[in-house]
Write an enzyme that holds these catalytic residues in place. Structure first.
Site, PDB file in Angstrom:
ATOM      1  N   ASP A 734      30.297  93.423 -22.157  1.00  0.00           N
ATOM      2  CA  ASP A 734      30.388  92.331 -22.919  1.00  0.00           C
ATOM      3  C   ASP A 734      29.135  91.863 -23.454  1.00  0.00           C
ATOM      4  OD1 ASP A 734      33.222  92.217 -22.660  1.00  0.00           O
ATOM      5  OD2 ASP A 734      33.409  90.381 -21.752  1.00  0.00           O
ATOM      6  N   HIS A 793      30.098  99.137 -17.858  1.00  0.00           N
ATOM      7  CA  HIS A 793      31.523 100.195 -17.881  1.00  0.00           C
ATOM      8  C   HIS A 793      30.814 101.879 -18.323  1.00  0.00           C
ATOM      9  CE1 HIS A 793      34.760  97.628 -16.339  1.00  0.00           C
ATOM     10  NE2 HIS A 793      33.766  96.721 -16.850  1.00  0.00           N
ATOM     11  N   SER A 880      20.278  90.534 -18.594  1.00  0.00           N
ATOM     12  CA  SER A 880      20.075  91.911 -18.561  1.00  0.00           C
ATOM     13  C   SER A 880      20.408  92.614 -19.843  1.00  0.00           C
ATOM     14  CB  SER A 880      21.009  92.221 -17.059  1.00  0.00           C
ATOM     15  OG  SER A 880      22.123  92.033 -17.224  1.00  0.00           O
TER      16      SER A 880
END
Length: 1010
Positions: A734, A793, A880
């Protein structure tokens, strides 16, 4: 961008001979040469006096910094005769910058690119029209220049100049960067301006840098104001480096996005007619109502605002707007907001409505254009009978009043097509506590007309109108001479061979007087347009004008000719006699349209410019699902601190700042790992308005703040798009993403760090094999903000390779830092996680830590098989970034992501969304789902995203409280009947599922007078 190259052009002006000076009576003339690059920077030589053989000697070197953003890639060396009280123009020589740089040869001994000294003929510019004679001896050299700052920061290493430049390809990288940043039309103009015309005059730069002549042509009233330039390319020139048209095409490499999704194929016209039944706001004196309404229309990155109407509950606007709709924008919603204008405070939100653009774009046959059309939105009403565009005058004004009470009558031959008239039932603003009586009595309705046309239809109508105006004898046909005259009046440079091919296509001989019908000419022009769109060639331009004769917009010649055609088609399709005003995009977002001038001024002075793609502390992103422009939520002190820290490269790179950020990040990580940090969770949720419904655990089950920060989600909350198709890569997180087809483009548009390279990114693990794979790879930058889900992911299916960890600094990954001189990705702590795939080859995922990030935790091991969407790891607290590198020959990013990235706009995406595909695989097509088809929870998420309502946890608590009040335990207590007890959904939405129970509370509260 120039800071990434630090290239300097050294121009050595040696001698001039056989020069005709400005005053023949003064034998001792003093000549001076001035070198200018694109009118942005210029320097001059000392004065030179002639020798006995009338040779002027300077031997002077002028250095000018090469920038990768040039208004015009042109070098001009002009010679002037310095006299007592004035300077007299002698002559000049011009060079096309890109062609000149490509002719330079690399010298390994001096680590520079050089040319041999050459004599160049002096010519006069067209505005001077003086006789120029003589030649000038010039030599060019390009070298990388290290400033004092650069030398200071590289003082610790023994890197040589050739090592810092990377290789002799640095100049080629600069040429590629300037070709990317400079529009194709400007490069063609610069090439034209560097060649003298048939009369040996340079085209004039001063009066019109983009046109050399103005020819008054009168086709009809549409063309009487056109100004254009004739092509001025000579067949031969005395320049030693003169380039022909073919040469220009061969040296140009224009990076384009090869996808039809980015090409606007349709235009949507909307006429804002009126709004009825607005609620009366009580004025300051409470004696009357205060309502000065205006309408804000938002679609994707475009926001429009109508003018405001004074003191009325039924305003009439009669204003029109038009915007392009790309294929990837068909799923976006069109948002209408009615606001009340205030003189001193923020504008008040009154009502809001949403319409799916896909509903407005539905095509119907002309026999039954609208009778079988039923919009899916329950609040959108389509009237039974569609209107012709010419019949819409009943709802708009009959004529347009201009200055001095002059009526403007416009020919409406282009006003074809059907107008659909809609009535949109709008919802009152949920943030205001309207009484039940107000909600029942006032239901605002927005009335508007829409019409959409495809570009090819608009173009054909434009061609028909122009050709009919040119057909003075009303024959309906054109021969080769008439056709040539027609394209000349448009400023076109189509060759006779191209025009003759129009006739040959229909087996006709143009040289014996055979003619084409107007329809055949239109078909030929459309075939030419289609050929250019498919091949993306720009050898000839069909039309070239400076000013639109309809709307008066100037500088059209800066655009491509197809863009000029689009502009004229849109202008010609508007019925100017039936509208008051045509709206243009005025605001960045709908939120910006509600702010007063002093609020916008304060934001600009404090945080920087409020604009899409701007390098400031105002971070604006586009939601991929809805197309809305959202402002990233950030604490004010954090926003100001980032601006002050990273706007200065010296401060950000100092040892003290590095040490401070490292200690702060480690300390913050330890703090949020302690059990006492649980108290920070509610305030964090409240500030960022997080949706905690998808969390796998309940809030009271998290033992530390970090456990909540890298929380897991429920299975199925992030579905993979086209899950079984391994040829499609999906988003790893996301995030807010930017994607680029190569490292060079990424450095041009986004990454501005000094000397950022894949070699520096890989650190000590850099090898020749990695260089071959990733030096010119496609790169995706996926930035995670603190409010995002912080597990990442796998974007592809494959096998995990050997993971390498690289220690580093803790600079922020905020866009302001990435677009500063600081090399964030090359200096921050990071990991190299390769994934070997069958479809894409070796894909490299690089998790990059940032400010406040305690650590990067990986969940996979070497040789582990992963599927698309499997978890790879997570970040502890802080911002990040994930860098994902694909071999560019085996991967293509989605066109909508590329379009935003090239405009320096981040796109808000979620895990599982498609980001790209193999070259053989078509792009994943997203399908629109109407608001009513979404479940209630998803509807709440969408509205929360747009309106910024309270958190879902607060809504749940309020709902539970409501059930307690209205449960089986009896009637509610009077003390509990307070507005604060209502759920956020009841205050902000009018859902049928909640209306019955909540209305009881509202009714009792009204009766009690609370």
């Amino acid at each position: 961008m120039s800071q990434a190259f630090n290239l300097v052009l050294f121009t050595e002006i040696k001698q001039a001979q056989n020069v005709k000076t400005g005053n023949d009576k003064e034998p001792n003339s003093k000549l001076r040469a001035i070198v200018r690059i694109s009118e942005r920077s210029s320097k001059k030589t000392p004065r030179a006096t002639p020798r006995d053989d009338f040779v002027y000697t300077w031997n002077s070197t002028i250095s000018l910094k090469l920038r990768s953003q040039l208004k015009l890639p042109l070098i001009q060396i002009s010679v002037w005769d310095k006299q007592a009280h004035r300077s007299v123009y002698v002559g000049e020589v011009r060079f096309f910058l890109i062609g000149l740089l490509k002719s330079l040869a690399y010298n390994e001994h001096t680590s520079s690119w050089e040319s041999t000294p050459q004599w160049y003929q002096l010519y006069s510019s067209e505005d001077k029209k003086s006789f120029s004679s003589g030649t000038i001896l010039v030599q060019f050299r390009v070298q990388q220049h290290l400033s004092k700052k650069n030398l200071f920061f590289n003082a610790k290493s023994d890197v040589t100049l050739s090592d810092q430049t990377g290789s002799s390809d640095l100049l080629n990288q600069y040429i590629q960067a300037i070709e990317t940043s400079t529009p194709r039309s400007l490069q063609k103009k610069a090439f034209d301006l560097s060649n003298p015309n048939e009369q040996r005059f340079y085209p004039d730069i001063e009066t019109n840098a983009l046109a050399s002549s103005i020819l008054d042509c009168e086709i009809d009233s549409m063309l009487e104001d056109f100004t254009y330039r004739k092509p001025n390319i000579t067949e031969s020139s005395l320049h030693d480096d003169t380039l022909t048209d073919t040469d220009f095409e061969s040296i140009h490499s224009d990076p384009t996005i090869p996808s039809s999704a980015l090409v606007p194929k349709r235009i949507l016209f909307i006429e804002i007619l009126s709004v009825t039944d607005l609620p009366p706001y009580k004025s300051f004196t409470r004696a009357t109502f205060d309502m000065d309404p205006f309408v804000v229309i938002s679609f994707g990155k475009r926001t429009y605002r109508t003018s405001w109407r004074k003191h009325t509950l039924t305003p009439v606007f009669n204003e029109r707007l038009a915007f392009e709709v790309c294929d990837y924008e068909k799923n976006y919603d069109l948002q209408f907001s009615v606001l009340d204008k205030d003189k001193f405070s923020f504008h008040d939100q009154v009502a809001t409505g949403f319409v799916s653009v896909s509903e407005l774009l539905e095509e119907k046959t002309t026999d039954k254009p609208c009778t079988d059309f039923k919009p899916t939105s329950s609040n959108l009403i389509l009237l039974d009978k569609p209107m012709n565009a010419n019949e819409s005058a009943d709802n708009l004004l009959d004529t347009k009043k201009k200055k001095y009470k002059r009526n403007v009558n416009t020919d409406a031959t282009l006003q074809g097509g059907l107008l659909r008239k809609y009535e949109l039932v709008m919802s009152l603003d949920g943030k205001k506590n309207w009484s039940r009586k107000t909600k029942d009595e006032y239901i605002p309705i927005l009335k508007f007309n829409t019409r959409f046309e495809r570009y090819e239809i608009l173009r054909r109508q434009l061609w028909m109108h122009l050709l009919q105006g040119n057909d003075t004898q009303m024959k309906g046909t054109l021969d080769l001479i008439e056709l040539n005259y027609f394209v000349d009046c448009l400023g076109s440079n189509l060759s006779d061979k191209t025009l003759a091919s129009f006739f040959e296509y229909y087996d006709k001989n143009p040289w014996v007087g055979e003619t084409l019908t107007i329809e055949q000419v239109i078909d030929s022009l459309e075939r030419l347009v289609f050929k250019r769109q498919c091949a993306n060639t720009h050898e000839n331009y069909i039309i070239n004008i400076d000013t639109c004769p309809l709307c008066g917009q100037g500088r059209l010649s800066l655009r491509q000719d197809l863009d000029i055609l689009k502009h004229l088609s849109i202008c010609a399709s508007r019925d100017w006699s039936t509208v008051n005003k045509v709206l243009k995009p005025s605001f960045v977002s709908s939120k910006a349209a509600t702010r007063r001038w002093y609020s916008r001024l304060l934001i600009k002075l404090t945080f920087g410019q409020y604009t899409l793609g701007g390098n400031s502390a105002n971070i604006l992103i586009q939601d991929r699902d809805t197309g809305y422009i959202l402002e990233e939520k950030m604490n004010i002190h954090v926003r100001l601190g980032i601006k002050l820290l990273y706007k200065s490269f010296d401060k950000a790179n100092s040892r003290k700042i590095k040490t401070l950020l490292r200690k702060l990040s480690i300390r913050q990580g330890i703090k949020f790992d302690s059990p006492s940090s649980v108290s920070q969770i509610p305030s964090f949720i409240k500030f960022h308005k997080l949706d905690v419904d998808d969390c796998l655990l309940q809030l009271d089950e998290y033992k530390t703040f970090n456990e909540f920060f890298y929380r897991k989600l429920k299975p199925g909350s992030r579905p993979q798009e086209d899950e079984n198709n391994s040829n499609i890569a999906t988003s790893p997180a996301d995030c807010r993403c930017t994607v680029f087809e190569s490292i060079t483009f990424a450095k041009t548009f986004w990454i501005k760090g000094r000397n950022f390279t894949t070699k520096k990114l890989f650190g000590s693990f850099y090898s020749r094999e990695m260089a071959d794979l990733y030096d010119e790879c496609s790169i995706g930058i996926f930035r995670l903000a603190p409010q995002d889900y912080h597990r990442f992911h796998s974007p592809v299916t494959g096998t995990v390779g050997k993971v390498q960890s690289i220690s580093g600094e803790y600079f922020t990954v905020n866009p302001m830092a990435i677009r500063s001189d600081l090399d964030v990705f090359g200096e921050n702590v990071r990991c190299l996680l390769p994934i070997q795939t069958k479809e894409f080859g070796r894909v490299l995922v690089v998790p990059v830590g940032a400010m406040m990030v305690g650590s990067i935790i990986l969940s996979v091991k070497e040789n582990q098989e992963v599927k698309k969407g499997d978890e790879l790891g997570y970040f502890k607290f802080g911002g990040s970034t994930l860098l994902v590198l694909f071999p560019n020959k085996r991967f293509k990013f989605d066109s909508d992501l590329l379009a935003n990235s090239n405009n320096k706009i981040e796109t808000l995406i979620k895990v599982g969304m498609s980001i790209g595909h193999t070259p053989e695989e078509p792009q994943f097509e997203r399908h629109y789902r109407s608001f009513e088809e979404e479940p209630v929870d998803q509807q709440l998420r969408i509205i929360r995203c747009i309106t910024g309502g309270s958190t879902f946890e607060e809504s749940k608590q309020a709902t539970q409280r409501r059930n307690e009040l209205l449960g089986n335990e009896g009637s509610p207590q009077e003390k509990d009947l307070q507005v604060e007890n209502l759920s956020w959904e009841a205050k902000n939405m009018n859902l049928e599922e909640l209306e019955e129970n909540e209305s009881l509370l509202l009714y009792d509260l009204v009766n009690d007078g609370t």
